[in-house]
Design a protein around this motif. Structure first.
Motif, PDB file in Angstrom:
ATOM      1  N   VAL A  19      48.073  15.016  45.647  1.00 43.45           N
ATOM      2  CA  VAL A  19      47.647  13.532  45.173  1.00 43.45           C
ATOM      3  C   VAL A  19      48.101  12.899  46.468  1.00 43.45           C
ATOM      4  N   ALA A  20      47.449  11.587  46.626  1.00 42.82           N
ATOM      5  CA  ALA A  20      47.781  10.465  47.643  1.00 42.82           C
ATOM      6  C   ALA A  20      47.615   9.399  47.176  1.00 42.82           C
ATOM      7  N   ILE A  21      48.860   8.625  46.986  1.00 38.20           N
ATOM      8  CA  ILE A  21      48.793   7.013  46.511  1.00 38.20           C
ATOM      9  C   ILE A  21      48.433   6.140  47.424  1.00 38.20           C
ATOM     10  N   MET A  41      42.949  12.484  43.731  1.00 39.80           N
ATOM     11  CA  MET A  41      43.698  13.792  43.410  1.00 39.80           C
ATOM     12  C   MET A  41      42.840  15.035  43.773  1.00 39.80           C
ATOM     13  N   ALA A  42      43.206  16.016  44.479  1.00 45.38           N
ATOM     14  CA  ALA A  42      42.578  17.226  44.640  1.00 45.38           C
ATOM     15  C   ALA A  42      42.735  18.159  43.475  1.00 45.38           C
ATOM     16  N   TYR A  98      45.359  20.134  50.573  1.00 49.30           N
ATOM     17  CA  TYR A  98      46.042  18.717  51.174  1.00 49.30           C
ATOM     18  C   TYR A  98      44.919  17.776  51.168  1.00 49.30           C
ATOM     19  N   ILE A  99      45.520  16.469  50.782  1.00 49.81           N
ATOM     20  CA  ILE A  99      44.780  15.308  51.173  1.00 49.81           C
ATOM     21  C   ILE A  99      45.767  14.458  51.666  1.00 49.81           C
ATOM     22  N   GLY A 100      44.998  13.432  52.371  1.00 50.47           N
ATOM     23  CA  GLY A 100      45.659  12.288  53.085  1.00 50.47           C
ATOM     24  C   GLY A 100      44.806  11.027  52.853  1.00 50.47           C
ATOM     25  N   ALA A 101      45.247  10.029  52.419  1.00 51.49           N
ATOM     26  CA  ALA A 101      44.535   8.794  52.350  1.00 51.49           C
ATOM     27  C   ALA A 101      45.188   7.450  52.970  1.00 51.49           C
TER      28      ALA A 101
END
Length: 416
Positions: A161-163, A170-171, A210-213
């Motif tokens: 997740v990335a807030i 969400m991935a 993974y995710i980045g935002a």
């Protein structure tokens, strides 16, 4: 004999020189404290941990759809993200995201909490170039009913997740949507603070991790295909959201590819790995890992090549090769270790310090804003680290540990 003696002497000298240049990279790790930048914060210490293996509250229940687990426990812990007041932690073994406060007190759950690995059967999926044939894939569309206010149905298996200030991403490794073809398709979703929910058009993703935002930009890594996907929210209509691939990443041949799918357990099939064409060229990857935005840069872990790659995040088109600014190896020119195997990264938005989660050394390496190693922490605490995140104020760092099934919380003596 004289020539032989001279030859042996030359060989001995060469070996000594080689040995001098091949000293272990961890012989010199941290520079003297007098060389630290004035703003450096390196005195991070363990403030506590929370979580642990999830306990079944109704062990006599045979139906996996009805099994319940304790709050705060994890079956298979995955990615996490820290907001101003809350911490989101993914449990990819149970279809839920657990929300904690900054001190680690459980607040609530997102999701229905189904033990996925007990519900879904193991199967083999055969991938061709443009088609997929899957055997015995069950449908879950009509089993659980609506989730997320009728807009996102079924169960999910969140990997990361990335807030952001406007909402969170969400991935999802497992999507069971409201159409017949939606089951078992990974997805990237957006949940806005205004109640909006959207899904990115990412049909080619196989197995996200993974995710980045940052603001309306989001980047997703897919280690199984070694691909990187860059997305951009453009307005309120998901149909207008853009999704691209910032790098060619590792390329595969056009032969039949076989993947053994174990939900919650990601492993490579030997046949698939045999035909990988791994590259060390700039902009390509071998086992892509986590990423983070900071100071108009996007830092991505290239775990297989023991390096990080830095992109210019200001450009609107991340697919262009000139967006790559720097490729940084784990060892500098002086033979000093920065990091060994970078798995995930977090950037402090206040001073530009970079925190690299090193899965090999089981520690967090601290780099300054010029990517010089200035310290580390976590050695002796971490078992099998999975992901790292830093709070928006930069005072707290959290590391999820899949081996210990918990989240380690670190704080710095130099508070802001």
């Amino acid at each position: 004999m004289r020539n032989l003696a001279v030859s042996l002497l030359v060989i001995a000298v060469v070996l000594l020189l080689l040995r001098a240049g091949m000293q272990p990279v961890d012989r010199v790790i941290n520079p003297p404290r007098r060389d630290l930048p004035a703003h450096a914060r390196v005195d991070w210490s363990l403030a506590g941990s929370f979580g642990g293996p999830a306990e079944i509250l109704n062990p006599d229940e045979d139906n996996p759809w009805l099994k319940q687990f304790n709050d705060g426990g994890f079956l298979e812990i995955a990615g996490l993200s820290a907001g101003e007041d809350e911490l989101f932690v993914c449990d990819s073994g149970i279809s839920r995201i657990q929300v904690f406060n900054r001190e680690g007190r459980h607040l609530r759950n997102i999701g229905v909490g189904i033990p996925i690995r007990e519900v879904l059967p193991t199967d083999i999926e055969f991938y061709l170039e443009n088609s997929m044939v899957t055997r015995q894939i069950p449908r879950f569309n009509d089993v659980l009913g609506p989730l997320f206010a009728e807009k996102y149905r079924g169960i999910f298996q969140a990997t990361d997740v990335a807030i952001t200030p406007d909402g969170w991403y969400m991935a999802d490794m497992l999507r069971t949507g409201d159409r017949r073809g939606d089951h078992r398709k990974p997805s990237l979703l957006w949940f806005g603070n205004d109640g909006s929910i959207g899904r990115f058009p990412a049909e080619t993703i196989i197995w996200p991790e993974y995710i980045g935002a940052e603001a309306d930009q989001v980047v997703l890594s897919e280690p199984e295909g070694n691909a990187l996907y860059w997305g951009k929210r453009d307005g309120a209509n998901p149909a207008d959201w853009k999704m691209g691939v910032p790098t060619p990443a590792t390329q595969y041949t056009d032969i039949l590819r076989v993947r053994e799918s174990y939900f919650g357990h990601r492993r490579y099939n030997s046949m698939m790995a045999q035909y990988q064409s791994v590259s060390q060229a700039p902009g390509e990857y071998s086992r892509v890992g986590g990423m983070d935005f900071g100071f108009e840069k996007l830092v991505i872990c290239d775990s297989g090549n023991a390096r990080i790659q830095i992109y210019d995040a200001t450009g609107r088109d991340m697919t262009r090769r000139h967006s790559l600014v720097l490729t940084l190896p784990g060892v500098n020119r002086n033979g000093e270790l920065r990091f060994a195997v970078p798995l995930d990264v977090a950037i402090d938005d206040h001073d530009g310090q970079v925190y690299i989660l090193d899965s090999s050394r089981r520690e967090v390496a601290i780099l300054d804003d010029r990517f010089n190693r200035i310290g580390s922490f976590g050695a002796g605490d971490l078992n099998t680290p999975r992901a790292i995140t830093i709070s928006p104020d930069g005072n707290d760092i959290y590391v999820s540990d899949d081996g210990d099934q918990c989240v380690y919380h670190y704080s710095c003596a130099q508070q802001r």
